[in-house]
Design an enzyme around this catalytic site. Sequence first.
Site, PDB file in Angstrom:
ATOM      1  N   GLY A  12       1.360  14.093   1.612  1.00  0.00           N
ATOM      2  CA  GLY A  12       2.405  13.743   2.558  1.00  0.00           C
ATOM      3  C   GLY A  12       2.843  14.891   3.441  1.00  0.00           C
ATOM      4  O   GLY A  12       4.036  15.153   3.583  1.00  0.00           O
ATOM      5  N   HIS A 109      -1.744   7.894  13.805  1.00  0.00           N
ATOM      6  CA  HIS A 109      -3.184   7.668  13.657  1.00  0.00           C
ATOM      7  C   HIS A 109      -3.929   8.856  14.258  1.00  0.00           C
ATOM      8  O   HIS A 109      -3.587   9.308  15.360  1.00  0.00           O
ATOM      9  CB  HIS A 109      -3.591   6.375  14.370  1.00  0.00           C
ATOM     10  CG  HIS A 109      -5.054   6.081  14.252  1.00  0.00           C
ATOM     11  ND1 HIS A 109      -5.628   5.622  13.088  1.00  0.00           N
ATOM     12  CD2 HIS A 109      -6.074   6.203  15.157  1.00  0.00           C
ATOM     13  CE1 HIS A 109      -6.923   5.455  13.271  1.00  0.00           C
ATOM     14  NE2 HIS A 109      -7.220   5.816  14.507  1.00  0.00           N
ATOM     15  N   THR A 141       1.894  -2.985  14.269  1.00  0.00           N
ATOM     16  CA  THR A 141       1.782  -4.416  14.523  1.00  0.00           C
ATOM     17  C   THR A 141       0.686  -4.972  13.618  1.00  0.00           C
ATOM     18  O   THR A 141      -0.079  -4.209  13.026  1.00  0.00           O
ATOM     19  CB  THR A 141       1.429  -4.693  15.997  1.00  0.00           C
ATOM     20  OG1 THR A 141       0.157  -4.102  16.290  1.00  0.00           O
ATOM     21  CG2 THR A 141       2.496  -4.143  16.930  1.00  0.00           C
TER      22      THR A 141
END
Length: 216
Positions: A12, A109, A141
Amino acid sequence: MKNIVILISGRGSNMQAIVRACSEERWPARIAAVVSNRADAAGLAFAASQGIATAVVEHGGYPDREAFDAALAQTVDRFSPDLVVLAGFMRVLTSGFVERYAGRMLNVHPSLLPSFPGLRTHERALEAGVALHGATVHFVTPQLDHGPIVAQGAIPVTAGDDARSLAQRLLAVEHVIYPRAVRWFVEDRLTLSGLRVAVTPPEPQWYFSDTQEAAV
């Protein structure tokens, strides 16, 4: 004060960058929880060391994606999230989960979307011979890696780059643009109009780095 819930699967590093920026820049928000689908995710220890609540929902304990996502949503909702942040969360989420947090879930991304959605982004960028490679922060989405773009950052591709070196250098860019995008959200500065995202007052939604240094 907005609540942010961050989902991780590993160490992370983007989560850590967001946690630090939230504290140092005094955002009108708090990191309410860090949730992982893996009990051995190294980022959980960092979150706990910062006094942040942690939770684990292991995907292997559920018969299908729908059951896992239902359990994950139940856990996330315990922390009353205003924003859900995907930070290296290595699961493809169902449409039901995505729609539950529509307009309040962000992802980063490792490509300049809409180029190279999906996996192996660094290898594919090198194979395509691009001169610039980058990362994109976008709203999530149901269509994978195709949500409205909030911010993008780019680096030059050098003659000596391989997928590993490209990924390592790009991570430093992610650590800049992801906290910036999250801050814009919690400050109520983002406006969506179709696929366009505007920042008010205006601020550059792109970042270019020509550094040859990798993130740690």
